[in-house]
Design an enzyme around this catalytic site. Structure first.
Site, mmCIF file in Angstrom:
data_model
loop_
_atom_site.group_PDB
_atom_site.id
_atom_site.type_symbol
_atom_site.label_atom_id
_atom_site.label_comp_id
_atom_site.label_asym_id
_atom_site.label_seq_id
_atom_site.Cartn_x
_atom_site.Cartn_y
_atom_site.Cartn_z
ATOM 1 C CG ASP A 129 -23.615 45.775 -26.955
ATOM 2 O OD1 ASP A 129 -24.437 45.589 -26.035
ATOM 3 O OD2 ASP A 129 -23.940 45.813 -28.158
ATOM 4 C CD GLU A 182 -32.678 44.598 -24.034
ATOM 5 O OE1 GLU A 182 -31.694 43.969 -24.464
ATOM 6 O OE2 GLU A 182 -32.599 45.772 -23.618
HETATM 7 O O1 KIV Z 1 -25.093 44.465 -23.299
HETATM 8 C C1 KIV Z 1 -25.878 44.060 -22.437
HETATM 9 O O2 KIV Z 1 -25.765 44.345 -21.246
HETATM 10 C C2 KIV Z 1 -26.971 43.193 -22.883
HETATM 11 C C3 KIV Z 1 -27.985 42.769 -21.876
HETATM 12 C C4 KIV Z 1 -28.773 43.910 -21.419
HETATM 13 C C5 KIV Z 1 -28.807 41.655 -22.359
HETATM 14 O O3 KIV Z 1 -27.018 42.861 -24.026
#
Ligand code: KIV
Length: 285
Positions: free
Chosen positions: A44, A182
């Site tokens: 997302d 994260e």
């Molecule tokens: O949406 C995304 O790119 C993510 C990653 C950064 C883990 O959730």
């Protein structure tokens, strides 16, 4: 043959680090797969890097379905994980099941990812029981940016570190096949990695996770003014593209492009016939 969650877990068991990359369109998916990335995330983060928002909150389920369709259409091998957008799984377990089902059925994903730890356990369990592999996501969960009050490293205090350990245990217990960590303080990410059986996929969480996930645009320098500290810019593609496009503009303005090298010819007699009547109205052959 597409890789499965078992193949990803086998990489972990063999001690092979697992690279993961975001992909949102045919170009990024193709480039990622051609580079040998075994797991692509239709993240997302597309809300920021594709749609131009300043957070992931405006992203809708339909957007992720649309982009997942593209990524699954142009890839053959990579396992495709589709992100569950904000408020498409938080209202109830039923809502989560419907959303996850749509990402699989309509999008063509092989797994979904959702944010949240201990409190998401029952939701993860229900989705997994429905036959849908879940990648959990704990630590800094960007959909909660307003609650966190910014993008901060997680687990630096005793209470939050203990909560992260509970989150990690809970998502594994619920059946997640892997977990994204994260912005988790590196020593804590190492501790979680050693503690869990499932692969940890880090982003901003140090070198000890089983795998790594990064945003396509960050790695390639597509936003020259923005580069998160946890990423590494492997190319200055944004600057190279800008220079190339400026050259294109100059060439068109100076009539250096296009030339006859980029043009198509026609038969002399056809041209002569059209030139003879001048209008084009009488052409019969
Ligand atoms: O949406 C995304 O790119 C993510 C990653 C950064 C883990 O959730």
């Amino acid at each position: 043959m597409r890789l499965t969650i078992r193949d990803i877990q086998k990489l972990q068991a063999a001690g092979e680090p697992i690279p993961m990359l975001t992909a949102y369109d045919a170009t990024s998916a193709h480039l990622g797969e051609a580079a040998g990335v075994p797991m692509l995330l239709v993240g997302d983060s597309l809300g920021m890097v594709i749609q131009g928002h300043d957070s992931t909150l405006p992203v809708k389920l339909e957007h992720i379905i649309y982009h997942t369709q593209i990524v699954s259409r142009v890839t053959q091998r990579a396992l495709i994980v589709a992100d569950m957008p904000f408020m498409t799984y938080n209202a109830s377990i039923e809502q989560a099941l419907v959303s996850a089902g749509r990402l699989m059925q309509e999008g063509g994903a092989q797994a979904v990812k959702l944010e949240g730890g201990e409190y998401m356990g029952p939701t993860i369990k229900a989705i997994v029981q429905a036959g849908i592999p879940v990648m959990a996501h704990i630590g800094l969960t960007p959909q909660g940016v307003n609650q966190f009050g910014g993008f901060r490293v997680q687990g630096r205090e005793i209470a939050s570190a203990r909560q992260l350990l509970r989150d990690a245990d809970a998502v594994q217990e619920a059946g997640a096949f892997a977990v994204v960590l994260e912005l988790v303080a590196a020593p804590l990410a190492q501790m979680i990695t050693e503690r869990l059986d499932i692969p940890t996929i880090g982003i901003g969480s140090g070198p000890h996770c089983d795998g790594q996930v990064q945003v396509f645009h960050d790695l390639l320098g597509l936003f020259p003014t923005f580069g998160p500290r946890h990423s590494r810019q492997y190319a200055d593609a944004g600057a190279a593209m800008q220079t190339a496009l400026a050259q294109y503009v100059e060439d068109v303005k100076a009539r250096r492009f296009p030339t006859m090298e980029q043009a198509f010819t026609m038969k002399e007699e056809v041209l002569a016939a059209v030139q003879a009547d001048g209008t084009g109205n009488h052409a019969s052959s």
